[in-house]
Motif scaffolding. Structure first.
Motif, PDB file in Angstrom:
ATOM      1  N   HIS A  27      64.442  -9.452  22.706  1.00 18.00           N
ATOM      2  CA  HIS A  27      64.571  -8.749  21.797  1.00 18.00           C
ATOM      3  C   HIS A  27      65.788  -9.683  20.195  1.00 18.00           C
ATOM      4  N   ASN A  41      72.200   2.026  30.714  1.00 17.11           N
ATOM      5  CA  ASN A  41      71.287   1.502  31.709  1.00 17.11           C
ATOM      6  C   ASN A  41      70.713   2.240  32.902  1.00 17.11           C
ATOM      7  N   HIS A  42      71.825   2.680  33.091  1.00 17.74           N
ATOM      8  CA  HIS A  42      71.715   3.997  34.362  1.00 17.74           C
ATOM      9  C   HIS A  42      71.035   5.479  34.434  1.00 17.74           C
ATOM     10  N   ALA A  44      68.352   4.593  30.770  1.00 18.74           N
ATOM     11  CA  ALA A  44      67.265   4.500  30.479  1.00 18.74           C
ATOM     12  C   ALA A  44      66.177   3.165  31.496  1.00 18.74           C
ATOM     13  N   GLN A  45      67.206   2.694  32.047  1.00 20.21           N
ATOM     14  CA  GLN A  45      66.576   2.000  33.509  1.00 20.21           C
ATOM     15  C   GLN A  45      65.927   2.266  34.804  1.00 20.21           C
ATOM     16  N   HIS A  46      66.523   4.061  35.016  1.00 23.72           N
ATOM     17  CA  HIS A  46      66.596   4.656  36.016  1.00 23.72           C
ATOM     18  C   HIS A  46      65.158   4.680  37.467  1.00 23.72           C
ATOM     19  N   ALA A  47      65.600   4.132  38.170  1.00 28.82           N
ATOM     20  CA  ALA A  47      64.671   3.792  39.565  1.00 28.82           C
ATOM     21  C   ALA A  47      63.726   4.771  39.590  1.00 28.82           C
ATOM     22  N   LEU A  51      59.024   8.057  33.054  1.00 30.48           N
ATOM     23  CA  LEU A  51      59.335   7.700  31.892  1.00 30.48           C
ATOM     24  C   LEU A  51      59.249   8.516  31.117  1.00 30.48           C
ATOM     25  N   ILE A  54      62.776   9.755  31.786  1.00 31.14           N
ATOM     26  CA  ILE A  54      63.782   9.244  31.150  1.00 31.14           C
ATOM     27  C   ILE A  54      63.515   9.196  28.387  1.00 31.14           C
TER      28      ILE A  54
END
Length: 322
Positions: A27, A41-42, A44-47, A51, A54
């Protein structure tokens, strides 16, 4: 232009403190001074979100209040079709990021009210809510936090703002969570065998690992198989034949299946057969014998009796005559 870009990139990498990682993304963080949106991030990186969901969630969060975020508006903006966008919006609704309700305006017109929450988990816990800007009369209104923009250093000094007039606390009603933001019902747990055994575990594991031979789309990882073994073991314990379980898990799959493990888990849970009945449940029901009707030989009256003869009145008359 490419040379300048490479030189700038090399200079930026040299300024990163510490050794660079041997692999993976690196980065280069440049502070934003305008046109930026804070995304957790909850999201942007949701499990569990796709895609597409998001990306659409981040796009909606970056829009100002009053922007149109319907299916047709998003389809006109992006290359994805209406079906894909509609599915992504449903994903955001399922995880409480997006809420759409129908409301009637004072003039009688029906509108769709769209609310986007950037932290649904914190909102459900009763967290603090930032001031928001709402456009109440647009057919599709988005609620987004109002982030103050930084003032450039070269801007002329502005006169001090007047002190705000205190407003009674009653004028600011507390933020109330709409009914659609209420927690959804929890997902049904995966079935568990009543008497687990190593043989049952081995048979269920082999059945799940073998699914890809019958349906190439259902490729499960070792972790997925280990997690789903109790559900398949519950089917086997209830007397389901492996071929029947295989048909239930591989018939009429969505094309293409995005999440094979979730499909198998849902079918193992929703299609679980009942336990096999025992011998007592299958025994024939014993009925109480019913005394048949007979016709009286003296007055032709119908009466119940195991054998033909006379009714009660005729028998009494015979007794009196005797």
């Amino acid at each position: 232009m490419d040379t300048q870009h490479d030189i700038a990139l090399t200079r930026a990498l040299a300024e990163i403190p510490g050794p660079l990682p041997p692999s993976g993304v690196i980065h280069i963080a440049v502070p934003h001074t305008s046109r930026f949106t804070i995304v957790g991030n909850h999201l942007a990186q949701h499990a569990e979100l796709s895609l597409t969901a998001i990306g659409i969630g981040v796009h909606i969060q970056s829009l100002p209040a009053g922007s149109k975020v319907g299916i047709k508006a998003l389809a006109a903006r992006f290359a994805e079709g209406e079906t894909t966008i509609a599915a992504a919006l449903r994903e955001l609704e399922a995880h409480d990021y997006l809420h759409r309700t129908r409301e009637r305006l004072p003039n009688g017109r029906m509108i769709t009210r769209t609310v986007f929450c950037d932290q649904p988990a914190a909102l459900l816990r009763g967290g603090a809510v930032m001031p928001v800007a709402v456009v109440p009369v647009t057919p599709t209104a988005v609620v987004t936090p109002v982030v103050p923009r930084p003032v450039p250093a070269s801007a002329p000094a502005l006169p001090p703002a007047p002190e705000p007039t205190p407003v009674p606390e009653e004028a600011h009603p507390p933020f109330r969570v709409p009914s659609r933001i209420a927690p959804t019902s929890p997902r049904r747990p995966l079935p568990q065998p009543r008497e687990p055994s190593p043989e049952l575990h081995r048979a269920a594991s082999a059945l799940l690992a073998d699914l890809r031979r019958h349906a190439p789309e259902l490729v499960l990882s070792e972790g997925d198989v280990e997690e789903l073994v109790p559900g398949a073991a519950a089917w086997l314990e209830r007397g389901a034949h492996p071929d029947a379980i295989r048909r239930a898990l591989t018939t009429e799959l969505p094309q293409p299946p995005k999440y094979p493990a979730k499909i198998v888990r849902h079918r193992l849970t929703a299609l679980l057969p009942p336990p096999l009945p025992g011998a007592q449940e299958l025994a024939p029901v014993r009925r109480t014998p019913v005394t048949p009707f007979q016709t009286c030989e003296g007055c032709d009256r119908a009466f119940r009796s195991p054998a033909p003869g006379h009714c009660r009145d005729c028998r009494a008359q015979h007794w009196e005559a005797a």
